[in-house]
Design an enzyme around this catalytic site. Structure first.
Site, PDB file in Angstrom:
ATOM      1  N   ASN A  98      31.264  93.987  32.718  1.00 16.27           N
ATOM      2  CA  ASN A  98      32.200  94.843  32.313  1.00 16.27           C
ATOM      3  C   ASN A  98      31.536  95.872  31.136  1.00 16.27           C
ATOM      4  OD1 ASN A  98      35.026  95.447  31.309  1.00 16.27           O
ATOM      5  ND2 ASN A  98      34.561  94.763  29.405  1.00 16.27           N
ATOM      6  N   HIS A 100      32.073  98.074  27.816  1.00 15.83           N
ATOM      7  CA  HIS A 100      33.228  98.246  26.875  1.00 15.83           C
ATOM      8  C   HIS A 100      32.496  99.165  25.692  1.00 15.83           C
ATOM      9  CE1 HIS A 100      35.911  96.679  23.884  1.00 15.83           C
ATOM     10  NE2 HIS A 100      35.046  96.903  22.803  1.00 15.83           N
TER      11      HIS A 100
END
Ligand code: GRF
Length: 173
Positions: A98, A100
């Site tokens: 992910n 971020h």
């Protein structure tokens, strides 16, 4: 082992766009979107990458089946705004990354850039493995981003850094 990637998006898909422009983009086998109107779906179409628009509520077992059909063994959550359930994380056989837009563990969740900017704290990007707790998995790479006195410029530079980092991570996998 060669990676066959699925990229999960929810909106603009600027990180998807950065990945599709990579030399190794042929290994992006599927784009998964939580939003039927995501601009990122147009980028997938333009690049000839099949796309799956998730149902509401999301049928995560069905997603796993589709990933198996496409021989997906790596996932990048790139601007994906849904929580991935722990059951899916444990059942998917492969890494889930992910991106971020903050220097985690600082500023998890939403509006990270704006909050860090207003608090005059360092800006930056984190790419991490996806674990059970949101924005909490092992950090793969982090990079600070220059802060200007203008939020828009600072935000733009964070996104630029995201695009560089997602490409770095994918090309090293
Ligand atoms: C990015 O900052 C991403 O990290 C966050 O949503 C923003 C937009 O991502 N989750 P994209 O342009 O849809 O890739």
């Amino acid at each position: 082992m060669k990676k066959n990637w699925a990229i999960f998006i929810s909106g603009t898909g600027s990180n998807l766009g950065a990945l599709l422009d990579l030399k190794g983009a042929q290994n992006i086998r599927l784009v998964v979107s939580s939003n039927a109107k995501a601009f990122g779906l147009l980028k997938a179409k333009r690049s000839g990458v099949p796309a799956l628009v998730l149902s509401k509520p999301i049928d995560w077992s069905g997603v796993l089946k589709t990933l198996e059909q496409f021989n997906i063994n790596a996932i990048f959550l790139a601007g994906f705004m849904k929580i991935v359930p722990t059951d899916f994380i444990s059942r998917f056989k492969g890494p889930i990354f992910n991106v971020h837009p903050s220097l985690l563990p600082a500023y998890p969740g939403l509006n990270s850039i704006e909050k860090a900017f207003q608090d005059k704290k360092p800006l930056g990007v984190t790419i991490h493995h996806v674990a059970e707790m949101v924005d909490s998995g092992d950090v793969v790479v982090q990079r600070k981003s220059e802060a200007y006195d203008d939020l828009n410029i600072s935000e733009f530079l964070v996104h630029l850094s995201e695009h560089r980092l997602v490409r770095e991570v994918m090309s090293k996998c």
